[in-house]
Design a protein around this motif. Structure first.
Motif, PDB file in Angstrom:
ATOM      1  N   LEU A 120       0.931  -1.119  -0.082  1.00  0.00           N
ATOM      2  CA  LEU A 120      -0.239  -0.111  -0.019  1.00  0.00           C
ATOM      3  C   LEU A 120       0.777   1.130   0.213  1.00  0.00           C
ATOM      4  CD1 LEU A 120      -2.864  -0.774   2.648  1.00  0.00           C
ATOM      5  CD2 LEU A 120      -2.879  -0.901   0.315  1.00  0.00           C
ATOM      6  N   ARG A 121       0.566   2.176  -0.747  1.00  0.00           N
ATOM      7  CA  ARG A 121       1.196   3.419  -0.782  1.00  0.00           C
ATOM      8  C   ARG A 121       0.356   4.602  -0.243  1.00  0.00           C
ATOM      9  NH1 ARG A 121       2.890   0.433  -4.682  1.00  0.00           N
ATOM     10  NH2 ARG A 121       5.035   0.019  -5.150  1.00  0.00           N
ATOM     11  N   GLU A 122       0.739   5.675   0.419  1.00  0.00           N
ATOM     12  CA  GLU A 122      -0.181   6.618   0.763  1.00  0.00           C
ATOM     13  C   GLU A 122       0.566   8.051   0.709  1.00  0.00           C
ATOM     14  OE1 GLU A 122       0.406   7.194   5.410  1.00  0.00           O
ATOM     15  OE2 GLU A 122      -0.554   5.391   4.948  1.00  0.00           O
ATOM     16  N   VAL A 123      -0.257   8.980   0.599  1.00  0.00           N
ATOM     17  CA  VAL A 123       0.383  10.229   0.357  1.00  0.00           C
ATOM     18  C   VAL A 123      -0.763  11.130   1.224  1.00  0.00           C
ATOM     19  CG1 VAL A 123       0.471  12.215  -1.275  1.00  0.00           C
ATOM     20  CG2 VAL A 123       0.785  10.041  -2.206  1.00  0.00           C
ATOM     21  N   SER A 141       3.707   0.785   2.796  1.00  0.00           N
ATOM     22  CA  SER A 141       3.494  -0.460   3.748  1.00  0.00           C
ATOM     23  C   SER A 141       3.236  -1.596   3.223  1.00  0.00           C
ATOM     24  CB  SER A 141       1.982  -0.162   4.458  1.00  0.00           C
ATOM     25  OG  SER A 141       1.886   0.944   5.390  1.00  0.00           O
ATOM     26  N   ARG A 142       3.680  -2.867   3.626  1.00  0.00           N
ATOM     27  CA  ARG A 142       3.906  -4.054   2.889  1.00  0.00           C
ATOM     28  C   ARG A 142       3.094  -4.969   3.980  1.00  0.00           C
ATOM     29  NH1 ARG A 142       6.419  -6.567  -0.934  1.00  0.00           N
ATOM     30  NH2 ARG A 142       7.933  -4.905  -1.310  1.00  0.00           N
ATOM     31  N   LEU A 143       2.279  -5.772   3.137  1.00  0.00           N
ATOM     32  CA  LEU A 143       1.434  -6.742   3.828  1.00  0.00           C
ATOM     33  C   LEU A 143       2.442  -8.002   4.372  1.00  0.00           C
ATOM     34  CD1 LEU A 143      -1.493  -7.891   4.558  1.00  0.00           C
ATOM     35  CD2 LEU A 143      -1.335  -9.300   2.328  1.00  0.00           C
ATOM     36  N   ILE A 144       2.375  -8.247   5.556  1.00  0.00           N
ATOM     37  CA  ILE A 144       3.026  -9.353   6.369  1.00  0.00           C
ATOM     38  C   ILE A 144       2.252 -10.127   7.208  1.00  0.00           C
ATOM     39  CG2 ILE A 144       5.043  -9.902   7.786  1.00  0.00           C
ATOM     40  CD1 ILE A 144       6.264  -7.404   6.933  1.00  0.00           C
ATOM     41  N   GLY A 145       1.823 -11.386   6.585  1.00  0.00           N
ATOM     42  CA  GLY A 145       0.918 -12.388   7.086  1.00  0.00           C
ATOM     43  C   GLY A 145      -0.590 -11.674   6.952  1.00  0.00           C
ATOM     44  N   SER A 146      -1.085 -10.964   7.935  1.00  0.00           N
ATOM     45  CA  SER A 146      -2.425 -10.485   7.972  1.00  0.00           C
ATOM     46  C   SER A 146      -2.370  -9.155   8.151  1.00  0.00           C
ATOM     47  CB  SER A 146      -3.694 -11.108   8.505  1.00  0.00           C
ATOM     48  OG  SER A 146      -3.339 -11.150   9.816  1.00  0.00           O
ATOM     49  N   LYS A 147      -1.247  -8.458   8.548  1.00  0.00           N
ATOM     50  CA  LYS A 147      -1.132  -7.007   9.003  1.00  0.00           C
ATOM     51  C   LYS A 147      -0.151  -6.306   8.079  1.00  0.00           C
ATOM     52  CE  LYS A 147      -2.790  -8.437  12.803  1.00  0.00           C
ATOM     53  NZ  LYS A 147      -4.256  -8.755  12.776  1.00  0.00           N
ATOM     54  N   TYR A 148      -0.229  -4.894   8.153  1.00  0.00           N
ATOM     55  CA  TYR A 148       0.470  -4.234   7.353  1.00  0.00           C
ATOM     56  C   TYR A 148       1.568  -3.415   8.242  1.00  0.00           C
ATOM     57  CZ  TYR A 148      -2.411  -4.402   3.071  1.00  0.00           C
ATOM     58  OH  TYR A 148      -2.923  -4.890   2.060  1.00  0.00           O
ATOM     59  N   ILE A 149       2.633  -3.443   7.946  1.00  0.00           N
ATOM     60  CA  ILE A 149       3.855  -2.734   8.546  1.00  0.00           C
ATOM     61  C   ILE A 149       4.434  -1.886   7.594  1.00  0.00           C
ATOM     62  CG2 ILE A 149       6.272  -3.052   9.492  1.00  0.00           C
ATOM     63  CD1 ILE A 149       5.045  -5.717  10.818  1.00  0.00           C
ATOM     64  N   GLY A 150       4.782  -0.712   7.730  1.00  0.00           N
ATOM     65  CA  GLY A 150       5.172   0.489   6.882  1.00  0.00           C
ATOM     66  C   GLY A 150       5.987   1.371   7.435  1.00  0.00           C
TER      67      GLY A 150
END
Length: 170
Positions: A120-123, A141-150
């Motif tokens: 996911l990208r956000e501005v 943010s990158r999807l790792i498992g079922s959560k996003y860490i960014g």
């Protein structure tokens, strides 16, 4: 009388000749060689003969068992061939149904909304009520498992400061 003596003499000669032929000729012409063996050799021959008879009986029994096993194997082979034909027939019948299921799945997948993306990208814009836009931010943010860490980076024009944020979305 001379004739009768000659006749008797001829008859006696023929009779003697037949007796010699009957008793001595077969012994001379067709006699097989005679071998003498000891009692130990005879016992050994009998033991060998008995052992060969036992082996022959065992082999005959094993042959009978092998024939029975072959008959059972032939029956199993026939059953397996029938089952194979039945399964091939079922497979032939089920192939069109499988194709229909695949087509339905493809149509269903086309009609579903896309799932969450892997990245996911956000501005973002920083807004102050009095001064309007005062800064901007960008995050990934990158999807790792079922959560996003960014990670998000921002810059404030008014304060002239940059900042970095680690984000976690659940």
């Amino acid at each position: 009388m001379k004739k009768s003596k000659v006749g008797y003499l001829i008859i006696a000669f023929l009779l003697a000749w037949v007796l010699v032929q009957f008793f001595f000729l077969p012994a001379i012409c067709s006699a097989e060689p005679v071998y003498m063996i000891t009692e130990t050799e005879l016992v050994t021959l009998e033991q060998n003969s008995n052992r060969q008879l036992a082996i022959s009986s065992q082999l005959a029994a094993e042959l009978q068992i092998a024939k029975e096993r072959l008959k059972v194997s032939d029956q199993e082979l026939t059953e397996a061939k029938l089952q194979k034909e039945l399964l091939q027939k079922q497979l032939t019948e089920l192939e069109p149904l499988s194709k229909n299921q695949e087509n339905l799945q493809k149509e269903i997948l086309k009609s579903l909304p896309p799932s969450a993306p892997g990245v996911l990208r956000e501005v973002g814009l920083k807004i102050d009520v009095d001064r309007y836009i005062t800064g901007a931010s960008y995050g990934v943010s990158r999807l790792i498992g079922s959560k996003y860490i960014g990670l998000r980076v921002e810059y404030d024009w008014q304060d002239k400061k940059a900042g970095m944020w680690l984000t976690y979305a659940y």
